[in-house]
Scaffold this active site. Structure first.
Site, PDB file in Angstrom:
ATOM      1  CG  HIS A 171      17.192  28.552 -11.169  1.00 43.81           C
ATOM      2  ND1 HIS A 171      16.696  27.318 -11.526  1.00 43.81           N
ATOM      3  CD2 HIS A 171      18.413  28.641 -11.748  1.00 43.81           C
ATOM      4  CE1 HIS A 171      17.569  26.678 -12.278  1.00 43.81           C
ATOM      5  NE2 HIS A 171      18.629  27.460 -12.437  1.00 43.81           N
TER       6      HIS A 171
ATOM      7  CD  GLU B 263      23.325  26.136 -17.030  1.00 42.39           C
ATOM      8  OE1 GLU B 263      23.493  26.185 -15.795  1.00 42.39           O
ATOM      9  OE2 GLU B 263      22.423  26.762 -17.617  1.00 42.39           O
TER      10      GLU B 263
ATOM     11  CG  ASP C 284      22.416  23.394 -13.828  1.00 46.29           C
ATOM     12  OD1 ASP C 284      21.722  22.461 -13.406  1.00 46.29           O
ATOM     13  OD2 ASP C 284      22.038  24.572 -13.795  1.00 46.29           O
TER      14      ASP C 284
END
Length: 258
Positions: free
Chosen positions: A44, A147, A173
């Site tokens: 990320h 997730e 998530d």
């Protein structure tokens, strides 16, 4: 450093944090905070391939194990992270046993896997390949992140995959994937997390989870989790700045009233 995986699989309580700021100074500051490990967030954060190696090197200076959360399932990213000298990988969005098996194969040298042999930093740029090969499979932590709703449905098969060390819950998530966003859906998310942790423990695997604040760590530890990623360097930076700014303004207000 070499005991990191043994501590993981021995279910020692470990508290780490995500390293998202793409600079070795940030890693060194975090490494001196008392954390048990760092997880460099290649998924990320705006971190380049060469910066991954620089950040791992900075963690090594302070003898703090560094993992890398890779961008996806690709073996190339897993190999790059491990060749940089990382002590493990966290593979995101693992939703099936086949994906978990692929993560293990990419992280382990033959015969346990298919990781390629190369003269990267981990192997002393080629000068210590035999020594590195002799111990890498026993030292590298393979963590997979569950997730998604599909991952939740397949957790029993994922947890049964040989070679997976840690099954890590990504609550953010997961909440989106199972439509459990917001306070009204807290019970649904809580039940899903508890199901993942329960199955993980039943398969004698290590259960890990992301905790945005330290107050939630004991909650999950009480049901068997032992591997915690606490917030991130960016979250700590923002929270610290905000708290100190608020405190400074409070001091000024008190002075004005006086």
């Amino acid at each position: 450093m070499n005991e990191f995986r043994q501590k993981c699989i021995g279910k020692t309580n470990l508290v780490g944090s995500f390293a998202a700021i793409p600079h070795p100074v940030a890693v060194e500051v975090m490494a001196q905070s008392g954390l048990d490990f760092l997880c460099i967030d290649w998924e990320h954060a705006q971190i380049s391939r060469d910066m991954i190696e620089t950040m791992v090197r900075a963690a090594d200076v302070h003898r703090v194990p560094a993992m890398v959360r890779v961008p996806g399932h690709g073996p190339e990213a897993i190999q790059a992270a491990l060749d940089s000298g990382a002590q493990g990988v966290l593979v995101p969005r693992v939703s099936t046993a086949a994906q978990a098996q692929a993560a293990v194969r990419a992280s382990r040298y033959p015969p346990q896997g298919e990781r390629g042999v190369g003269p990267g930093r981990a192997a002393g740029y080629g000068y210590r390949i035999p020594q590195y090969l002799a111990g890498a499979n026993d030292r590298i932590v393979v963590a997979v992140q569950v997730e998604t709703s599909q991952g939740l449905a397949n957790i029993d098969e994922i947890a049964a995959v040989d070679g997976v060390d840690v099954i890590f819950v990504g609550p953010g998530d997961l909440s989106v994937s199972i439509d459990a966003i917001g306070p009204g859906a807290a019970d649904r998310l809580d039940a899903a997390i508890r199901a993942i942790i329960g199955v993980t423990i039943a398969h004698d695997k290590i259960s890990g989870i992301f905790c945005a604040s330290p107050q939630t760590v004991s909650r999950w530890a009480a049901i068997g989790a032992s591997f915690f990623v606490l917030a991130s360097d960016t979250m700590f930076l923002g929270a610290g700045a905000a708290a100190n700014c608020t405190a400074a303004r409070g001091e000024l207000a008190q002075e004005e009233r006086g």
